[in-house]
Each structure stands twice: as structure tokens, then as C-alpha cells.
Write a protein that holds these residues in place. Structure first.
Motif, mmCIF file in Angstrom:
data_model
loop_
_atom_site.group_PDB
_atom_site.id
_atom_site.type_symbol
_atom_site.label_atom_id
_atom_site.label_comp_id
_atom_site.label_asym_id
_atom_site.label_seq_id
_atom_site.Cartn_x
_atom_site.Cartn_y
_atom_site.Cartn_z
ATOM 1 N N LYS A 97 -10.978 40.049 -29.573
ATOM 2 C CA LYS A 97 -10.664 38.779 -28.918
ATOM 3 C C LYS A 97 -10.623 38.938 -27.405
ATOM 4 N N GLU A 98 -9.996 39.993 -26.924
ATOM 5 C CA GLU A 98 -9.930 40.227 -25.484
ATOM 6 C C GLU A 98 -11.309 40.538 -24.924
ATOM 7 N N LEU A 99 -12.101 41.302 -25.662
ATOM 8 C CA LEU A 99 -13.448 41.622 -25.223
ATOM 9 C C LEU A 99 -14.266 40.349 -25.029
ATOM 10 N N VAL A 100 -14.199 39.454 -25.988
ATOM 11 C CA VAL A 100 -14.935 38.190 -25.904
ATOM 12 C C VAL A 100 -14.439 37.367 -24.721
ATOM 13 N N GLU A 101 -13.144 37.280 -24.550
ATOM 14 C CA GLU A 101 -12.590 36.503 -23.438
ATOM 15 C C GLU A 101 -13.070 37.039 -22.093
ATOM 16 N N ARG A 102 -13.069 38.351 -21.954
ATOM 17 C CA ARG A 102 -13.469 38.940 -20.678
ATOM 18 C C ARG A 102 -14.964 38.753 -20.426
ATOM 19 N N LEU A 103 -15.747 38.837 -21.471
ATOM 20 C CA LEU A 103 -17.177 38.580 -21.319
ATOM 21 C C LEU A 103 -17.440 37.148 -20.898
ATOM 22 N N LEU A 104 -16.793 36.218 -21.566
ATOM 23 C CA LEU A 104 -17.001 34.810 -21.248
ATOM 24 C C LEU A 104 -16.548 34.502 -19.822
ATOM 25 N N GLU A 105 -15.521 35.180 -19.359
ATOM 26 C CA GLU A 105 -15.063 34.977 -17.981
ATOM 27 C C GLU A 105 -16.133 35.379 -16.962
#
Length: 243
Positions: A97-105
Motif C-alpha cells: 500500500k505504501e509503495l503504491v502511494e509513493r509511486l502515485l505521488e
């Protein structure tokens, strides 16, 4: 119809319904300036190489801190108007979840995830498939997931069979594309026949032409750090002239 306002949808569509020999060519920018050069040349999308970005930041491949990698990707995305996918190695140990959030950012529309570690050991394929499924669940359709498949570069006894088995698991887990890195040209027809969905190949210098890779079954072609290294070699020549 693809929603042109959705960069991830645009990027995903570029991988589908391609004619044999017409593989999607994705140059690998290592900084904002190189990204702009590739966009100006007319490429419809870009895919960052982790090793090339690492070199531009003064790191060895595989040793770039996550914060620096995400910041570099953000600068590249900000510099261009075409979709950008990011090579994020093994995911830096971040929960999905954190990986996806950081990528989307960063604004990236896709990512590569490796299935082997820094020590050269292949990850357990079932565990990697589970991780990919978690990334897919967290991302939904917002990210194009390119699952790297590493038996060819990790000395597997039968790399083609191992790559096929892993790729099938990863596609079933939700990967949009698989990347059997290091696969030789003569392995590609079997990979194409036995793997469903898009296949990414890396095009080394002196190998088949881009059109030949496409005819063999490649859906998309990337270059790893090759373009950054060619640019560095050209810069060395300039530096030598100045001396």
C-alpha cells in the motif's frame, strides 16, 4: 475508447493490439533533461531504468535510497507530458500500500518489480505472486504493473521453463506485463507461445533490431541503463577533446 485524461489508461493501451514487428519502444530517461529529449523525439511513453537513475545520482546500481529514487522519478515525470513508468527494483522493502502511494505521488503510471534480491537469489515465486497481487489490489487500474522475471540473469538450470512458470503466476496475480530480463532472442518464441499478455524484452547493443525483437514476440522494448551509458561514453569523448 481510451480516456486520454487518464495517463495510466493511455499507457496500458499502448501495449495492446500491436502488430508483429511493431513493439512499443520505451527509452529510459535518467533525469529530466534526457526525458525531454526522448519526448521531443516523438516517443509516446518512457520507462526509467533504476541503474541509469542510480548512476545519475552517484550511486551504484541497487544502492539508491528509496527517497532519492522516488524524487528522481518525480522530476522526470514533471519534465514531460507523456506517461512514465518507473523501475523501482524490488520495491525497497515497502509494504504494497505504501509503495503504491509513493509511486502515485511521483506521477508515474507504472512500475517494474524484480523477483530476485541483491544477493542474486531468486525470490520464491508464490511469495512474489502474492506481493504482486497486493500491489494490484492497492493500485487498481492506476498503475501498469510490469513483473520482472529473473531466471535468465540468475543462472537457473532451465531458465526458459522457470521464466514461463513464474510469468504465468505473475499474470494470474494481476501483472499487466512480464519482463524476462536477459532472455536471448532464441528463447522469445517459446516465451511468447506460453505466456499470456504483453512481454517486455531488454535490447542489448549488437543484438537483433527493434523490428526483429517485435517479430520474435516482444510487445515492448526497453534498454536498462544502456542509453545512459552511451550518453556517458559520448560525454567522455567530449571531455577528452576539451583536454
Amino acid at each position: 475508447m481510451v480516456n486520454s485524461a487518464d495517463p495510466a489508461a493511455v499507457f496500458r493501451a499502448l501495449h495492446h493490439d500491436r502488430a508483429p514487428g511493431d513493439a512499443l519502444v520505451l527509452p529510459g530517461p535518467w533525469d529530466a533533461a534526457s526525458a525531454r529529449v526522448f519526448e521531443e523525439a516523438g516517443f509516446p511513453a518512457l520507462a526509467t531504468p533504476s541503474a541509469g537513475v542510480a548512476a545519475s545520482l552517484g550511486h551504484e546500481d541497487g544502492s539508491t535510497p528509496a527517497d532519492e529514487m522516488f524524487a528522481a522519478v518525480r522530476r522526470i515525470v514533471r519534465a514531460v507530458s507523456v506517461p512514465v513508468s518507473a523501475d523501482i527494483e524490488g520495491g525497497y522493502g515497502l509494504p504494497p500500500k505504501e509503495l503504491v502511494e509513493r509511486l502515485l505521488e511521483t506521477g508515474a503510471v507504472g512500475c517494474n518489480l524484480e523477483d530476485s534480491g541483491p544477493d542474486g537469489t531468486l525470490d520464491d515465486p508464490a511469495e512474489q505472486a502474492s506481493r504482486l497481487a497486493e500491489v494490484r489490489a492497492a493500485a487498481g487500474d492506476r498503475l501498469f504493473l510490469n513483473a520482472r522475471v529473473d531466471p535468465f540473469i540468475r543462472g537457473a538450470a532451465d531458465p526458459v521453463a522457470e521464466a514461463v512458470a513464474r510469468a504465468r503466476l505473475y499474470v494470474a496475480a494481476g501483472a499487466d506485463c512480464v519482463y524476462p530480463i536477459g532472455a536471448p532472442a532464441d528463447a522469445l518464441p517459446r516465451l511468447r507461445a506460453e505466456i499470456e499478455g504483453p512481454i517486455n524484452v531488454g535490447a542489448p547493443p549488437g543484438g537483433p533490431s527493434l523490428q526483429e525483437w517485435g517479430a520474435l514476440g516482444a510487445t515492448r522494448i526497453t534498454f536498462g541503463p544502456g542509453l545512459q551509458r552511451r550518453a556517458t561514453a559520448a560525454l567522455r569523448e567530449i571531455a577528452a577533446e576539451l583536454r
